[in-house]
Structures are given as structure tokens and as C-alpha cells.
Scaffold this motif. Sequence first.
Motif, short mmCIF file in Angstrom:
data_model
loop_
_atom_site.label_atom_id
_atom_site.label_comp_id
_atom_site.label_asym_id
_atom_site.label_seq_id
_atom_site.Cartn_x
_atom_site.Cartn_y
_atom_site.Cartn_z
N ILE A 47 0.85 -1.19 0.00
CA ILE A 47 0.00 0.00 0.00
C ILE A 47 0.88 1.24 0.00
O ILE A 47 0.67 2.19 -0.76
CB ILE A 47 -0.96 0.00 1.22
N SER A 61 -12.32 4.20 -9.62
CA SER A 61 -12.55 3.69 -8.27
C SER A 61 -13.47 4.61 -7.48
O SER A 61 -13.55 5.81 -7.74
CB SER A 61 -11.22 3.55 -7.50
N THR A 110 -14.39 5.35 -3.33
CA THR A 110 -14.07 5.06 -1.94
C THR A 110 -15.10 5.74 -1.05
O THR A 110 -15.43 6.91 -1.25
CB THR A 110 -12.62 5.48 -1.58
N VAL A 127 -9.05 -3.03 -3.17
CA VAL A 127 -10.04 -2.43 -4.06
C VAL A 127 -10.54 -3.49 -5.04
O VAL A 127 -10.05 -3.59 -6.16
CB VAL A 127 -9.44 -1.22 -4.82
N PRO A 180 -9.11 11.71 -1.93
CA PRO A 180 -8.55 10.37 -2.14
C PRO A 180 -7.37 10.36 -3.12
O PRO A 180 -7.21 11.29 -3.93
CB PRO A 180 -9.73 9.57 -2.70
N GLY A 225 -13.82 -0.05 -9.32
CA GLY A 225 -13.26 -0.59 -8.09
C GLY A 225 -13.92 0.06 -6.89
O GLY A 225 -14.24 1.25 -6.91
N ASN A 233 -6.05 5.50 -7.81
CA ASN A 233 -5.63 4.11 -7.88
C ASN A 233 -5.00 3.88 -9.25
O ASN A 233 -5.69 3.69 -10.24
CB ASN A 233 -6.90 3.25 -7.67
N ALA A 268 -13.30 0.57 -2.89
CA ALA A 268 -12.31 0.40 -1.82
C ALA A 268 -12.97 -0.24 -0.61
O ALA A 268 -14.04 0.18 -0.18
CB ALA A 268 -11.71 1.74 -1.45
N LEU A 312 -6.25 -2.31 3.13
CA LEU A 312 -7.29 -1.86 2.24
C LEU A 312 -7.12 -2.59 0.93
O LEU A 312 -5.99 -2.88 0.52
CB LEU A 312 -7.11 -0.35 2.10
N ILE A 325 -10.77 9.17 -9.13
CA ILE A 325 -11.40 8.38 -8.06
C ILE A 325 -12.43 9.27 -7.39
O ILE A 325 -12.19 10.48 -7.20
CB ILE A 325 -10.33 7.86 -7.06
#
Lengths: 437, 216
Positions: free
Chosen positions: A222, A356, A358, A315, A370, A304, A373, A306, A313, A379
Motif C-alpha cells: 500500500i 474507483s 471510496t 479495491v 482520495p 473498483g 488508484n 475500496a 485496504l 477516483i
Amino acid sequence: MSDVVMPQMGESIVEGTLTKWLKKVGDKVERDEPLFEISTDKVDTEIPSPVAGTLTEILVQEGAVVAINTVVARVGDGAAPQAPAPVVEAAPAPEAPVAPVAPPPPPAPAEVVAEPAPAPAAVVVEEDDASSPVSPLVRRMARENNVDLKLVRGTGAGNRITKQDVENFLSAKQAPAPAAAPVAAPPAVAAPAPAAAASGPLPRVEPAKVRVEPMSMMRQKIAEHMVHSKQTSAHVTTVHRVDMTKIAKVRAKVKEEFQQRYGYGLTFLPFIARAVAEALRTYPIFNSSIEGTNVLYHSEVNIGIAVALENGLIVPVIHQADEKNVVGLQRSIVDLAARARAKQLKPNEVQGGTFSITNFGSFGSLFATPVINQPQVAILGVGAVEKMPVVIDDAIAIRSMAHLALTFDHRLIDGALADQFCQKVKAALENWSDQIL
Amino acid sequence: MRKVEVRELGRLSYADAYARQTALSGERKQGLIPDQLLLVEHPHVLTLGRNGHKENVLLSAERLAELGIEFFESNRGGDITYHGPGQIVGYPIIDLREWKRDVVAYVRGIEEVVIATLRRFGIEGNRDPGATGVWTPQGKICAIGVHISRWVSTHGFALNWTTDLDYFRHIVPCGLARPVTSMEQLGVRVERAAVHQALVEEFARVFNYELAPVCA
């Protein structure tokens, strides 16, 4: 007892990943028999044991990145670990830096035979306090200067002994008695620091103020991923406030029936995912990635989601999310999240994402910025949905409001377009027909 | 000058080639033979390196068998890769104590051999600092994975000459979701023998060899 060190495998190499132990603690090894493997840059190298004996201790676990000359294991002389460790009397003449070799009783050849292992005989290497590992540099300095590290007070993190500490120790030692022979070394193996060495700095006594704990593999990944993303994309976040009242009403209306029919609740997230999928079809650049100087437009909309895990974490990806309705999206989200927490995702379920979402709102956050990704270019962060007073037609009304934060890669997408994208999502959510799920 | 023996072994199964490498590397360690360069072509096979992740194989064992693709777990470095017809696979078995004593320099040397070979055919190959192998703007053209034991190398490189790139769809090559390419796909149609010759000459240049007569 001989130390086995991470060998130098070339001038350019300072560390490698220990990928596999070929022997277990308690196994017998022959001299030159492969003991473990390390990996650097797609090269796997077998490292042979420098001596014959029994592997008594493994100090570095598989998967760890190890600097060269780090002690990774100890090989004992065949017999079971014996209690009375031999005392090494160091009586070095100052001009003769050659280490006084007094190996353990059975004449196990202490010289290093393994070609890749350049480190000299291990006898002079002090036993460290396991709770405060010493860097290879410090170890070498100590060896070269005949310093007993137990006499050096560590000032680094967790009372680790730093290079500076050794230098200070050396200069302190030289100042009072420049010509004096070095203090006789204490027993080489596990013994309390001798009280006799009164002239040196005091041995450390206070407990460590820092606990050292290695990061998990997932944590390291990560960390790598986040920094890589920040270094790659020009992150900009734009925040739009969205009236979720209509969605809230739809939810309230169907909630119980939904729970009964499907066995799980209906959250705001599938509505948002549905609106996002629509917006991605309208603005395909948000569903793209950058490769060199080309933009790759993805024909599939793979979103994706999260999922927070206990220590990290992940995704998971809803493939072809644009072909699913709210019910299907909710089902996918529940399923992926549950299996992510149970560590039962299949590889393709965490790959191929093109955008993505989240949902930090579920933890109470109003909005956040955020991190993209990679190699995606945007995102969407979903903030908490809360009732609040808003002004509508010069009257104050109570509405369910949420903040949607879109982080986009400004290398590819400009602010005006990002806001159009957000407005598209906002419009879809605010004008949701209560007939449609 | 150091000597190398080049062995062009033709079509050889992965298992047979591996056995051959093991035997030769044993002889090399004992100093019975000079350095070796094996050039082979494998039937369809997926091989997983020591640090590999099986999840990068995207097909079940049954499906692989149906497609006639073998699967091997190998002791080289790197993740999953595919070998098959149309690929030129090179296995240098060389004692690195006589050349730089540096395993990473060795891999960079292999890359240099392939880049220089491709240049002869007008293909611009590059390194990617984060990803060992040889790359073109259209994708990865050569995979590298190496094993070293007592400074003697085994395994090596796989250059896509006319490889059927469809087979790479069954894996995430080297764990990297990036495209692969071949000399043929880049518009270069040449005889396999010509590529062999270029590889051997560049190999001799980079690793400083006088070429010994070619043996089989």
C-alpha cells in the motif's frame, strides 16, 4: 557457532529479498550446501552455508529485504546447542588488527568458504541484544575498531546504536588514555555488560521508548502504491455537494422489502456507482489511463470499490458495472466486500479496474481527498450523508446532503471537465426516479 | 580471451532443457567445461519463478491441459511467463566469478545483448528501471529470469521472435499487466538463424568471449 551473513553479490547491490529458506532450524547442513535463496532484480541466488553444522537459528524470515552483511542465521557445530559458551579472550595488540580467533572447541573450520560470502570469520561479531538490531555499518565499524557494542550507549530509535554513537565512543575512549591498550573484551557470547568497564559510557539501562515492528507485506505494498501514485499523477480534488433526499426516500421506501427479498440492506453506494457508471459513459476520459504519451480509453467500465480491512485496504472490482442496475451493484458490493474481508477474492476480481470509488462517509468523514488508484485517472470519494438545513428558493429546508469529492489527474483532465463529470453524477442522483432500482 | 560454447538445441521440452542446464551447470561448477550458451525453442509451457504468484495464471489446470500447455514451477527469478514456438530462449551457463561477480550487472548484460541484437534489425528496445527485461513502446519483447548457484548462472532470456502472443492472455506476464510484443508484430520478418547469429555475436561482445566452435 558461526554467523551466516547476507553476501555481497556485486558492487551495485546493497540488499536483496530473502525468498526461501532451504533448511529448517535443527537441520544439518554441509559446508557449501545451499542454505537459503535471495532475489534481486529477477535473479534468484542460492546461498551456501559457510560451514558444516546444524542450523540453530534463523534471524530473518522469508520475504524480508536484507542489507548485505546482515547476519541472517547461525550455524552451530553439529551438537545440540550447548550451554557453556566459550569465552573469547580478546587480547589484541594495537598493531595487529587480525582478530584473535578462538573458535568453539570442536575445530569447525571458521573460515568462510562460500564464494559469494566475503565476510570474514564470524568470531568477532558480537552477539546483539535481539530487541535492538544493529546495522551492518555499525557492526563493521565495531569490528574494525574492536569495539564491544555492549559498552556503547545507543541513542537511535529504540536505543539502537548508530554510527555516531560508535564514533562518540571511540573518541571518548581515545581522549583519556590515548596509548592504552583496548579494554579486554568481555565474553563474546551472551553475558551482562561487565561493570569493570567504568571508563566508558554507561551501558544503557532505561527501557526502549520506541517499539520496532516490521510492516506487513500488504502495508508495504500500500505504501509503495500510494507514493507511486502521488509521484505519477497531478492530483486535484473537486468537491460537489449533492442532495441525496430522493435517494434517501427511495431507500426508506424499499428498505425492508429489499432486506427480506435479498438478505442484505440497500445503501447509498450502489446508487452512486450507478450514477458514476452513467457519467463514465458520457465522459470516457475518466475511464482511461495514460501510457507514455498515449491515452488508453477502456471500453469496459470496471469500477473498483475500496474496502477497508483490519490492517489495510483492497479495491475489488465490479466488472462491467455499467451493465448492472442498482440491485446488481448492491449485490456485487456486498459480495466483494465480504469476500475481501475473508481474503477470498480471486485475482481477476482485484484487477482491471478503470475507475474507483471510496466510501469514507461510512466512517463519518464529510469529505476527503482520495489518492488515485494507478493507472486510473480519477477516483470518487463519497462523504457521509447527513440531514442539514439548506436554502431552496429562499426558504430553509431540511435535506439529506452528501459531499462527493472527485480526485482527477490534472495531467489529462482539466477542472472544467471534472466539474461537468461531477454535475452529471449529481444530476443523476438528485433527479432519481423512485420507480427505478 | 574467455571461451563460450554455443549449443543450438532446436525444439526441446522445458523439462529436458532444464535437465540439460542442470547437468551443464554442474560440470561448469567443477570447471570441466567452459561457459555455455544454449539456444532452444520450447513447446507451449507456462513457468512460474520462485517469487511467482500462481494467481497470475488465469486458467485452471484442466483448461491448460486442454490447450496443450504444460505448467512448471521453476527455480529462476521472476514471476510467471510463457514459452512457446516462435520464441528464442537463451540459457547462458556462465561462471560470474570470471565476469564482474555481480548478479545484477549480469542481468543488465543480458538486456544489453538483446537490445543490441534488436537494434541490428531496426527495433529500438529499452530497459525499464523497475522491470527487468527488454521493452519496446508496443510492449515487452524479451523476458528475463535467472538463477545463480555458486556464481554459475542458469535460466536466462526469452525473446519473442514470431511468438503467438495470444498465449500470453492466459497469464499476467511477470505479474505486470502490460502488453507483450514480438519482432514479427513490430514488422520485422527475419530468419530464426539470423537472430541466433546476432544474439551469439552480441553475447560474445558484451561478455567478452572468443567464440568456440558451435556444438550441438
